[in-house]
Write a protein that holds these residues in place. Structure first.
Motif, PDB file in Angstrom:
ATOM      1  N   GLY A   1      18.161  65.640   3.358  1.00  0.00           N
ATOM      2  CA  GLY A   1      16.988  66.134   2.059  1.00  0.00           C
ATOM      3  C   GLY A   1      17.900  67.225   1.300  1.00  0.00           C
ATOM      4  O   GLY A   1      17.627  66.996  -0.121  1.00  0.00           O
ATOM      5  N   PHE A   2      18.500  67.840   1.861  1.00  0.00           N
ATOM      6  CA  PHE A   2      19.426  68.816   1.265  1.00  0.00           C
ATOM      7  C   PHE A   2      20.406  68.138   0.121  1.00  0.00           C
ATOM      8  O   PHE A   2      20.665  68.479  -0.967  1.00  0.00           O
ATOM      9  CB  PHE A   2      20.095  70.053   1.800  1.00  0.00           C
ATOM     10  CG  PHE A   2      19.298  70.904   2.467  1.00  0.00           C
ATOM     11  CD1 PHE A   2      18.338  71.775   1.621  1.00  0.00           C
ATOM     12  CD2 PHE A   2      19.272  71.235   3.894  1.00  0.00           C
ATOM     13  CE1 PHE A   2      17.512  72.577   2.152  1.00  0.00           C
ATOM     14  CE2 PHE A   2      18.494  72.402   4.351  1.00  0.00           C
ATOM     15  CZ  PHE A   2      17.655  73.150   3.453  1.00  0.00           C
TER      16      PHE A   2
ATOM     17  N   ILE B   1      21.765  65.928  -5.144  1.00  0.00           N
ATOM     18  CA  ILE B   1      22.194  64.883  -6.054  1.00  0.00           C
ATOM     19  C   ILE B   1      21.262  65.167  -7.205  1.00  0.00           C
ATOM     20  O   ILE B   1      21.624  64.912  -8.599  1.00  0.00           O
ATOM     21  CB  ILE B   1      21.890  63.686  -5.540  1.00  0.00           C
ATOM     22  CG1 ILE B   1      23.175  63.403  -4.428  1.00  0.00           C
ATOM     23  CG2 ILE B   1      21.984  62.459  -6.350  1.00  0.00           C
ATOM     24  CD1 ILE B   1      23.120  62.198  -3.365  1.00  0.00           C
ATOM     25  N   LEU B   2      19.891  65.285  -7.114  1.00  0.00           N
ATOM     26  CA  LEU B   2      18.831  65.450  -8.037  1.00  0.00           C
ATOM     27  C   LEU B   2      19.305  66.447  -9.143  1.00  0.00           C
ATOM     28  O   LEU B   2      18.997  66.312 -10.375  1.00  0.00           O
ATOM     29  CB  LEU B   2      17.503  65.691  -7.610  1.00  0.00           C
ATOM     30  CG  LEU B   2      16.995  64.249  -6.670  1.00  0.00           C
ATOM     31  CD1 LEU B   2      15.442  64.731  -6.416  1.00  0.00           C
ATOM     32  CD2 LEU B   2      16.907  63.147  -7.663  1.00  0.00           C
TER      33      LEU B   2
ATOM     34  N   ILE C   1      23.890  67.140 -15.373  1.00  0.00           N
ATOM     35  CA  ILE C   1      24.689  66.040 -16.124  1.00  0.00           C
ATOM     36  C   ILE C   1      23.925  65.542 -17.298  1.00  0.00           C
ATOM     37  O   ILE C   1      24.560  65.502 -18.308  1.00  0.00           O
ATOM     38  CB  ILE C   1      25.189  64.979 -15.159  1.00  0.00           C
ATOM     39  CG1 ILE C   1      26.273  65.465 -14.094  1.00  0.00           C
ATOM     40  CG2 ILE C   1      25.950  64.044 -16.066  1.00  0.00           C
ATOM     41  CD1 ILE C   1      26.695  64.659 -13.174  1.00  0.00           C
ATOM     42  N   GLY C   2      22.635  65.615 -17.208  1.00  0.00           N
ATOM     43  CA  GLY C   2      21.832  64.897 -18.342  1.00  0.00           C
ATOM     44  C   GLY C   2      21.721  66.036 -19.514  1.00  0.00           C
ATOM     45  O   GLY C   2      21.767  65.668 -20.655  1.00  0.00           O
TER      46      GLY C   2
END
Length: 208
Positions: free
Chosen positions: A37-38, A43-44, A50-51
């Motif tokens: 979960g972490f 990653i999100l 990055i976006g």
């Protein structure tokens, strides 16, 4: 006690042993799920960062590219203006003084002259639209006095123009940047009245 039927104590013994064996596995699975979960959350967050970075980079690149196209437009437009001026002024040598070109192609080869006379190296591309289609400003005789871009994009540059382009300040669209050749007005030389000029004559004292 019937054969094959475990006693209560035996059942409890085996249940205890099973719980002892299962508990570490359950704790391991719960720990693994929390770690996953972490990791997924990390990653999100990384993707979001990055976006944002790519978005900012793209915006900066777009602004830089647009400023470069603006500089090219100012250069190309000035080349057209100078070429129209040369065409206008050379006309005096063939009895066509004050005549503007009928077409942009006339700037590549003056149809009024016998030889090849070029005032423009080529028909430039409009850097804002990336084609050779230009808006044409014409006088009452239908001849070209200037050109302008057909782009309706909003300019970034709003000030600090050269004297020739000072009218571009505060314009909302590139199509309002008009590159027009306007001949400088010729002021007539004032004529002197000979009777108004006083001439001095030598006095009798000066002859002594």
């Amino acid at each position: 006690m019937p054969i094959g039927k475990p006693s209560r104590s035996c059942t409890q013994h085996y249940a205890f042993r099973c719980n002892v064996a299962v508990q570490p596995w359950k704790r391991c699975c719960q720990t693994s799920i929390r770690q996953q979960g972490f990791t997924y959350l990390g990653i999100l967050i990384a993707i979001a960062i990055i976006g944002v970075f790519l978005s900012e980079t793209g915006s900066i690149w777009h602004t830089m590219a647009q400023r470069e196209r603006e500089r090219q437009l100012l250069f190309v437009g000035d080349q057209f203006r100078l070429a129209i001026g040369r065409y206008y002024n050379v006309g005096a040598a063939v009895g066509a003084k004050g005549q503007y070109p009928q077409r942009l192609e006339d700037l590549l080869r003056d149809p009024r002259l016998v030889g090849v006379s070029r005032y423009l190296r080529k028909i430039y591309y409009d850097p804002m639209t990336d084609n050779q289609n230009w808006g044409l400003l014409k006088n009452t005789q239908g001849r070209i006095v200037g050109v302008y871009s057909l782009s309706d994009e909003h300019p970034i540059k709003q000030s600090n123009f050269t004297t020739a382009d000072k009218d571009f300040e505060g314009k909302e669209k590139y199509s309002q940047w008009t590159f027009i050749y306007s001949p400088k007005p010729v002021h007539p030389t004032p004529r002197l009245n000979p009777g108004a000029i006083k001439t001095s004559s030598p006095t009798s004292q000066g002859l002594k």
